[in-house]
Structures are given as structure tokens and as C-alpha cells.
Design a protein around this motif. Sequence first.
Motif, short mmCIF file in Angstrom:
data_model
loop_
_atom_site.label_atom_id
_atom_site.label_comp_id
_atom_site.label_asym_id
_atom_site.label_seq_id
_atom_site.Cartn_x
_atom_site.Cartn_y
_atom_site.Cartn_z
N PHE A 162 -49.05 47.79 -6.28
CA PHE A 162 -48.15 46.94 -7.06
C PHE A 162 -47.67 45.73 -6.26
O PHE A 162 -46.97 44.88 -6.77
N VAL A 163 -48.06 45.67 -4.99
CA VAL A 163 -47.51 44.64 -4.09
C VAL A 163 -47.79 43.22 -4.59
O VAL A 163 -46.87 42.37 -4.58
N PRO A 164 -49.02 42.88 -5.03
CA PRO A 164 -49.22 41.50 -5.52
C PRO A 164 -48.31 41.15 -6.70
O PRO A 164 -47.82 40.01 -6.80
N THR A 165 -48.07 42.12 -7.58
CA THR A 165 -47.15 41.88 -8.70
C THR A 165 -45.74 41.67 -8.18
O THR A 165 -45.01 40.77 -8.65
N TRP A 166 -45.34 42.48 -7.21
CA TRP A 166 -44.01 42.33 -6.62
C TRP A 166 -43.84 40.95 -5.99
O TRP A 166 -42.81 40.30 -6.14
N ARG A 167 -44.87 40.48 -5.30
CA ARG A 167 -44.78 39.16 -4.69
C ARG A 167 -44.67 38.06 -5.74
O ARG A 167 -43.97 37.06 -5.54
N ALA A 168 -45.34 38.25 -6.87
CA ALA A 168 -45.21 37.28 -7.97
C ALA A 168 -43.80 37.30 -8.53
O ALA A 168 -43.26 36.25 -8.92
#
Length: 340
Positions: free
Chosen positions: A171-177
Motif C-alpha cells: 500500500f506504500v505507493p498509495t500512501w505516498r500519493a
Amino acid sequence: MSLPNAFPIRVADGKTIQMPSLGYGTWASGDTSWAKDATVTALKAGYRHLDCAWFYGVDEVIGQAIRESGVPREQIFVTSKFWPNFGHPENVELCLDKILKGMGLDYLDQYLAHWPCVIQPVSRQALEQANTSPETSPEQRGILLKDGKPVIDWQHSTSNLAAQQNQKGTFVPTWRAMQETVRKGKTRTVGVSNFSISELEELLPHEADIPISCNQIEVHPWLPQNPLIDFGKKHGILTTCYSPFAGQKADGATLLKDPQVNELAEKNGMDVGQLLQSWAVQRGTVPLGKSATPARIRSNLEVRRLGDGDVKVLDGLGLRGDEGRTVDNGPEWGVPFFRN
């Protein structure tokens, strides 16, 4: 000693802001006719915290309620959430833009991921055109279906969910977005909803300058969620509680009619809603009670400190695992979201 009227939550660059300790829930369950008038009543009664979500389909009427209430926007803490079909990193900001446009607001106070999974959308164009009126189909909401069920994007779902399907995900890329929406000034804070301990642990190393402000989960005396709440406190993540009055269990039982709960309410000169909201705030969490009845909207605000013995009785109602979860919550596609 009175209960706190707000709790600090973490924002960017090591700072904190105050979140009102009582939130007004706006989940509509398909019928939005009550939402505007009830929200106006809530704001005029003293609520300063609205819990919303794109999927609820009430953005426009909640925005109207804010304007009609006469309460200045800056005095209201507004939370909203993106549904999993907007969970791909490229679509997180799109949902926020749709929310802001629908509500007629310039910013949110808090933007949450509604679930720890991501659903594949029909297309970017479908998401741009998606709406949440009660008569819309899943496809009209931009949700890709296969055999009648949403298609899960395991690559962008949390690693533990993906692993259950022998997939690799994060989920990290979504969190960064999500963090980027704070940098752009579209929301003051970001957080999550329905995340387990392991799912929070996945994001903690990636807080950087923008932390996880809160985790919104189902909490009530039948489902006290003690380990998850304690984990949040340890890491500075405030817990907000949906369904603080619970719903109806599979056997038809309701917390509002529980004999011990009613006995305690009578003992304390409260109605049941006041008692349950008081219990939640006294535990250091934020209940998000919902009612469309003006008298109950007002009484649910009147929380006060309970005796230690009464708190222990309510604590003792908790059941293990999913036994305490009520039947009117959670998605319908069968992914086992709740693990501690």
C-alpha cells in the motif's frame, strides 16, 4: 473531572492540531434524504467534526449543510475517505478533487483510505464520471466487476492481504500519493480506516514528514479493539470509532437494548447513546455516532466521565475476534480485512 472536548492529532513537520472528540457520522446506507437537515441540526447543536466518505453519496448535501448552518468552515473538522477503486496511486487525488467539488470546499481536515485493499477501476474516465447516487450500479461508480464481484488490485493492496492470495502487494505507493495531497494543501492530514496492526506497521516506516493521523475502525463495547487502539496510542495514531452504538448481530441482538448497558445508562442518568459515547471518549478515542433524530443528536453530545466500575462493566462486554462485529458493516466481496 470532565472529558476532553478534543484530542491532538499529528500533522506535517512534527506539529499537531486538535480533532473534536465527538464526531457526527454521515453514512447514508442508500438513503440520503435525512442527511442535510440532520447535519444542520448537528452543527447548530454543537458538533464541530463531520465524518464523511465519497462512497456515502452525501458530499453535496453535507456541503449545503455546512453553509446553511452558519458555522464558519474553519471551525469544522471535516473528514472524508476514498473508496478502494480510487486506491491506485494515480487516482487518489482524483477522488479528493471530486469530494472537494461535491462539498464545495477548498480543503479537508482529514483524508483517509477507506479500506486496506485497492479495487481495479473500469477506467480513469469511468472514475472521472463516477457518482454515488443510490440508483447507480457498481460500474457507474467506476468499479470493475468479474463474475459480479469487484476485481482486487493485489499489487497495490496491503502486503498481508496480497499474501493471502499468493500475490505480492504493498500500500506504500498509495500512501505516498496521499501524503502528496497534504503537500498540495488539499487536506491538512491523512490517515487510514479499517487497517489492522500489521497493515499499520507496513506504513509506519514511510511516514517521513507526514504521519498517519488516525485509524478509523469499528469500536463499541461488544468489539473494544483493545490491541489495535493500544498500538495506535503507542505510535501516535488516534483511533476514531464508527458504529459506536453497534448494529444488529446475526441473532438479532442490539447493544442499545443490552440489559447491562441500559442499567448503567439509567444509573448515570443518561440515555444509552450518551453512555456509549462517554465510554469511547473516556478511553481516548473519538466516537462517530449517527442519528437523524434532533433530540438524540443533541443528547449524544452530552458526554461526561463515568465511574471506574461502570467502565469495567462496559469493557467486560467485549467478545473475541469477529463475534462482536455487527452484520451491517464491512464490504460485501468477502476479503478478510480484519486481522490483528
